[in-house]
Enzyme design. Structure first.
Site: not given
Length: 550
Positions: A78, A119, A466
């Protein structure tokens, strides 16, 4: 066994021939076939150490009496995908991962699965796939990255690279200093060092009962993680023999435990999307109301970056997820886990070695959990804010709208210093359909933070953030702009009120004016009209349902 469908009976002679071609022996043919599904790739820092863990898991599977077949899944980082076209693919990749787990499990008739992940979208995607096929499964998350170091100062990715961009833009540090930071902030393998989405989901996987105790915070570089990998390999064979499948573990009570852990830790707001999606594939329904109700009664007990100053390595050494469960006490449901122990037993036996890193219920960092769900005319189906990362000054804020129809437009205005104190930055047409893909917006939020505007500027979006985001940043606004949600009707200079304690977010514009605007609105042309993202945009649901594909 499930694998009997590819290895038993006269008519399976061709199948056995192909299996023998892989090198399997006759004596191994009767053992459970275990699929080790690894998301190894050498472009994702959280995954570059997987080869060692794959070996440890494979040894465990064979020691436990199974036979291991390894498969790989594609994926992306990301952080590397952030701020450009690549981020459109991030959330949609979760669906591809889930689909591939389903495909590999069913086509290969595996008896059990060990899923090696780390992740942001890998972990929820693998859990979704496992819940969907309901084959005995165990998750090994590869662990957090250790902190970086520069002249004895500890570093993390978000504070010391993303936010450094804003500080440099303000003239607070030089480009040479940024160059030093970017080389030292991420020293090696593992998920980025704070409670961003990857480490949040690792902790939630453990609290859901789908990983062995200690897995969520065990460091990527540690031999402890290798031991957990080996023990997971042994354990999956036992789960197959007992018939313990994911849906026996992923109960309503287990999801409540995961939500409480998220709230107590101060985890990523993306967990709302992912837990709802995993629950969907487990045959359950989670709604935003549940998150908010549990937040009211779950204090925040840790203060890990980005909202605090501690790192994941500190949480690991202070007691990890079991230590936090221990502190939560009777709030924890006694759900089953892949270890064979109930979650309360794990919590009861846990030790807390630092009273500030993991605080007691009597001395929390905040009386409420880290996340809050807001409703109002701007988000009638709800939106999400990480209230633990918002200062008291900004908990009740009214400002003027600065409206942008893409992340790029908003980022350009921020970098050109056109955003001022008192502004509410509105970035729309970035939802699941409108993005498409509901891009994370760490670059704009980090730039605002780095410029020192956290206490005077808010940001709202139908996209998402995020786990590294700080400040009054409100995402997942539902319905999204592309579906005609009110966020599509906001105009430059409108007043927007955000009242986190009262769980409200409202556009302060008269109904008659809104009706006038609505009569002239029509959805814009899709930003991407071909390939996977075009198909995804047509099938994806709203953020408040987990942005699942139907």
């Amino acid at each position: 066994m499930r694998s009997d469908r590819i290895k038993k009976g006269l008519e399976r002679a061709p199948h056995r021939s192909l299996l023998y071609a892989t090198g399997i022996t006759t004596s191994e043919m009767d053992k459970p076939f275990i699929g080790l599904i690894s998301s190894f790739t050498d472009i994702v820092p959280g995954h570059i150490g997987f080869r060692d863990l794959e070996r440890a898991i494979e040894k465990g599977i064979h020691s436990g009496g199974g036979y291991c077949f390894m498969s790989s899944l594609p994926g992306l980082c990301d952080g590397i995908a952030m701020g450009h076209k690549g981020m459109h693919y991030s959330l949609p990749s979760r669906e591809l991962i889930a689909d591939m787990v389903e495909t590999l499990a069913e086509a290969n008739a595996f008896d059990g699965l060990v899923m090696l992940t780390n992740c942001d979208k890998f972990t929820p995607g693998m859990l979704m796939g496992a819940a969907r096929v309901d084959v005995p499964a165990i998750v090994v998350t590869a662990g957090p990255m250790i902190s970086g170091r520069l002249r004895m100062q500890r570093l993390s990715l978000v504070r010391d690279t993303f936010e450094a961009v804003g500080r440099c833009q303000q003239g607070l540090i030089t480009e040479e200093e940024v160059a030093d930071l970017e080389k030292e902030a991420c020293p090696g393998p593992g998920a980025c060092q704070g409670l961003y989405t990857a480490n949040t989901m690792a902790c939630l996987t453990e609290s859901l009962g789908m990983s062995l105790p200690g897995c969520g915070t065990g460091l990527a570089v540690s031999s402890k993680k290798r031991r957990i990998g080996f023990e997971s390999g042994v354990k999956i064979v036992e789960l197959v023999q007992k018939g313990t499948s994911p849906r026996t573990i992923l109960t309503r009570e287990a999801f409540e435990n995961a939500i409480r852990i998220d709230l107590a830790l101060g985890g990523s707001s993306n967990s709302v999307l992912h837990l709802c999606a995993i629950a969907h594939d487990a045959g359950l329904t989670l709604d935003l109301k549940t998150f908010d109700e549990l937040s009211r009664s779950t204090p925040q007990l840790t203060s890990i970056r980005p909202g605090g100053e501690y790192f994941m390595e500190d949480l690991e050494f202070a007691g990890g997820v079991p230590g936090v469960l221990n502190r939560l006490g009777d709030l924890v449901n006694d759900s089953p886990t892949v270890s064979g122990k109930g979650l309360r037993e794990i919590a009861r036996k846990a030790l807390v070695s630092d009273e500030d890193i993991i605080r007691s219920m009597a001395n929390p960092y905040r009386k409420e959990g880290s996340l809050a769900i807001l409703w109002g005319n701007l988000a009638p189906a709800g939106c999400v804010v990480k209230q633990s990362a918002v200062s008291e000054k900004m908990m009740d804020f009214t400002g003027r709208a600065r409206v942008f129809n893409s992340e790029e437009e908003g980022m350009k205005a921020i970098m050109e210093k056109k955003i001022k104190a008192g502004d509410v930055v509105v970035i729309r047409y970035e939802g699941p359909k409108g993005g498409p893909g509901m891009r994370e917006m760490l670059s704009p939020t980090a730039a605002i933070s780095g410029m020192g505007l956290n206490d005077s500027v808010a940001l709202i979006t139908d996209g998402r953030f995020s786990g590294g985001t700080r400040g009054p940043c409100i995402g997942h606004v539902s319905p999204e702009a592309m579906e005609g949600g009110l966020i599509a009707l906001v105009e430059e200079g409108d007043q927007i009120r955000i009242d986190i304690p009262k769980r409200r977010i409202d556009l302060l514009v008269e109904e008659a004016e809104l009706a006038r605007r609505r009569s002239g609105w029509k959805p814009p042309r899709p930003k991407i009209e071909k390939g996977y993202l075009s198909r995804y945009a047509r099938m994806v649901t709203s953020a408040n349902t987990g942005a699942v594909v139907k």
